[in-house]
Design a protein around this motif. Structure first.
Motif, short mmCIF file in Angstrom:
data_model
loop_
_atom_site.label_atom_id
_atom_site.label_comp_id
_atom_site.label_asym_id
_atom_site.label_seq_id
_atom_site.Cartn_x
_atom_site.Cartn_y
_atom_site.Cartn_z
N VAL A 1 1.25 -19.65 -18.38
CA VAL A 1 2.25 -20.38 -17.51
C VAL A 1 1.39 -21.15 -16.54
O VAL A 1 1.68 -22.32 -16.29
CB VAL A 1 3.39 -19.35 -16.86
N HIS A 2 0.36 -20.25 -15.91
CA HIS A 2 -0.32 -20.96 -14.81
C HIS A 2 -1.16 -22.17 -15.40
O HIS A 2 -1.22 -23.21 -14.67
CB HIS A 2 -1.22 -19.77 -14.28
N ALA A 3 -1.62 -21.72 -16.63
CA ALA A 3 -2.39 -22.84 -17.30
C ALA A 3 -1.66 -24.09 -17.42
O ALA A 3 -2.32 -25.24 -17.48
CB ALA A 3 -3.15 -22.33 -18.57
N ALA A 4 -0.40 -23.86 -17.94
CA ALA A 4 0.36 -25.01 -18.11
C ALA A 4 0.78 -25.70 -16.83
O ALA A 4 1.39 -26.75 -16.71
CB ALA A 4 1.44 -24.86 -19.01
N GLY A 5 0.82 -25.18 -15.55
CA GLY A 5 0.99 -25.63 -14.26
C GLY A 5 2.41 -25.55 -14.34
O GLY A 5 3.13 -26.12 -13.11
N ALA A 6 2.94 -24.40 -14.99
CA ALA A 6 4.46 -24.36 -14.79
C ALA A 6 4.96 -23.15 -13.81
O ALA A 6 3.66 -22.65 -13.27
CB ALA A 6 5.17 -23.80 -16.24
N LYS A 7 6.06 -23.06 -13.34
CA LYS A 7 6.43 -21.96 -12.43
C LYS A 7 6.78 -20.92 -13.04
O LYS A 7 7.44 -20.91 -14.29
CB LYS A 7 7.42 -22.74 -11.55
N THR A 8 6.47 -19.88 -12.60
CA THR A 8 6.98 -18.45 -13.23
C THR A 8 8.52 -18.21 -12.43
O THR A 8 8.24 -17.87 -10.95
CB THR A 8 6.39 -17.28 -12.76
N ALA A 9 9.52 -18.19 -12.97
CA ALA A 9 10.60 -17.59 -12.27
C ALA A 9 11.05 -16.18 -12.42
O ALA A 9 11.94 -15.79 -11.32
CB ALA A 9 12.07 -18.31 -13.09
N GLY A 10 10.51 -15.62 -13.10
CA GLY A 10 10.64 -13.98 -12.88
C GLY A 10 10.06 -13.45 -14.33
O GLY A 10 9.72 -14.07 -15.26
N ARG B 1 4.06 -1.95 -13.50
CA ARG B 1 4.74 -2.60 -12.28
C ARG B 1 4.07 -3.03 -11.06
O ARG B 1 3.97 -4.20 -10.36
CB ARG B 1 6.04 -1.72 -11.64
N GLU B 2 3.03 -2.14 -10.83
CA GLU B 2 2.26 -2.52 -9.40
C GLU B 2 1.33 -3.74 -9.70
O GLU B 2 1.16 -4.61 -8.87
CB GLU B 2 1.14 -1.05 -9.31
N ILE B 3 0.86 -3.73 -11.05
CA ILE B 3 -0.16 -4.92 -11.25
C ILE B 3 0.66 -6.30 -11.52
O ILE B 3 0.18 -7.26 -10.72
CB ILE B 3 -0.80 -4.68 -12.67
N VAL B 4 1.83 -6.09 -12.04
CA VAL B 4 2.81 -7.22 -12.01
C VAL B 4 3.22 -7.84 -10.75
O VAL B 4 3.19 -8.99 -10.10
CB VAL B 4 3.79 -7.41 -12.94
N LYS B 5 3.63 -6.95 -9.78
CA LYS B 5 4.02 -7.17 -8.45
C LYS B 5 3.13 -8.00 -7.60
O LYS B 5 3.49 -8.64 -6.79
CB LYS B 5 4.64 -5.87 -7.75
N LYS B 6 1.90 -7.53 -7.95
CA LYS B 6 0.69 -8.04 -6.99
C LYS B 6 0.70 -9.36 -7.07
O LYS B 6 0.18 -10.18 -6.47
CB LYS B 6 -0.55 -7.46 -7.61
N GLN B 7 1.11 -10.00 -8.28
CA GLN B 7 1.32 -11.60 -8.91
C GLN B 7 2.29 -12.24 -8.12
O GLN B 7 2.53 -13.46 -7.85
CB GLN B 7 1.29 -11.59 -10.22
N GLY B 8 3.00 -11.42 -7.07
CA GLY B 8 4.32 -12.03 -6.30
C GLY B 8 5.31 -12.71 -7.19
O GLY B 8 5.86 -13.49 -6.77
N VAL B 9 5.66 -11.87 -8.34
CA VAL B 9 6.54 -12.39 -9.26
C VAL B 9 8.11 -11.50 -9.16
O VAL B 9 7.87 -10.56 -8.79
CB VAL B 9 6.22 -12.74 -10.70
N HIS B 10 9.17 -12.01 -9.24
CA HIS B 10 10.23 -11.41 -9.44
C HIS B 10 10.51 -10.45 -10.67
O HIS B 10 10.50 -11.04 -11.66
CB HIS B 10 11.59 -12.45 -9.42
N LEU B 11 10.41 -9.07 -10.40
CA LEU B 11 10.22 -8.38 -11.74
C LEU B 11 11.59 -7.51 -11.81
O LEU B 11 12.08 -6.90 -10.80
CB LEU B 11 9.04 -7.39 -11.68
N GLU B 12 12.06 -7.43 -13.12
CA GLU B 12 13.31 -6.69 -13.03
C GLU B 12 13.16 -6.00 -14.64
O GLU B 12 12.85 -6.57 -15.59
CB GLU B 12 14.61 -7.60 -13.19
#
Ligand code: 5GP
Length: 192
Positions: free
Chosen positions: A140-149, A162-173
């Motif tokens: 997603v980053h390489a495409a310059g797109a936004k991560t919605a979650g 969870r800890e690793i993904v949350k460190k990326q600052g994304v909305h995780l469910e």
């Protein structure tokens, strides 16, 4: 999600200390009605986000992502694990180590399907060490797109994903979080 937790309790098979097999409804045989409800729950959880595309990785993520896509009304894009005829300049790629297969895959998405205008919901069947999600985030980053979650069907809460993904600052469910599993049964936790 109660429905999914009940199904995991009824039909999940625990292998060793850290693998959960859900071949009865998700990873081999597919219960489309259950997955449809899971898709609806993802829609509820990410209702406030702008989502133009759902991104997953073959094979097991595709069914869940497709059900979610029905509720969001957007296309599903899946990263391929098998080599294709596309040259490396035509694709966004990332290496992903799979601990269940003890193998590294180079996952790839054709550049024509992802752009900087996209706002992407990443969906996968399991979250364990977070490698698959990190690989998809790289794309997603390489495409310059936004991560919605990031939406996960079954998270293994006793692993570091969870800890690793949350460190990326994304909305995780996650729809179901397995905190503990073993011969004594399965204990579920909650999203924080
Ligand atoms: P991670 O990349 O987070 O370490 O692991 C997630 C990926 O590995 C998922 O795409 C999933 O296919 C697979 N996986 C991890 N743990 C399990 C598990 O306990 N059961 C199953 N069926 N797949 C798993």
């Amino acid at each position: 999600m109660k429905l999914l937790e009940e199904r995991i309790r009824e039909q999940g098979i625990v292998i060793g200390s850290d693998i959960l097999k859900v071949d009865m409804f998700l990873n081999h045989q597919i219960d489309a009605s259950l997955l449809f409800e899971m898709g609806k729950e993802f829609k509820r959880l990410f209702e406030k986000e702008r989502i133009t595309k759902i991104l997953t990785v073959e094979v097991s993520g595709i069914a869940i992502a497709s059900m979610a896509a029905l509720h969001f009304g957007v296309p599903v894009l899946y990263a391929k694990k098998t080599p294709s005829s596309n040259s490396s300049s035509d694709v966004y790629a990332s290496d992903v180590y799979s601990f269940t297969k003890n193998k590294t895959y180079n996952i790839r998405v054709s550049k024509e399907f992802l752009s900087s205008d996209d706002s992407v919901l990443i969906i996968d069947d399991f979250l364990a060490n977070g490698n698959a999600v990190l690989g998809l985030l790289n794309i997603v980053h390489a495409a310059g797109a936004k991560t919605a979650g990031v939406g996960i069907a079954i998270e293994k809460g006793f692993m570091p994903g969870r800890e690793i993904v949350k460190k990326q600052g994304v909305h995780l469910e996650s729809l179901a979080i397995v905190e503990k599993m073993g011969p004594e049964g399965i204990i579920f936790g909650k999203n924080d």
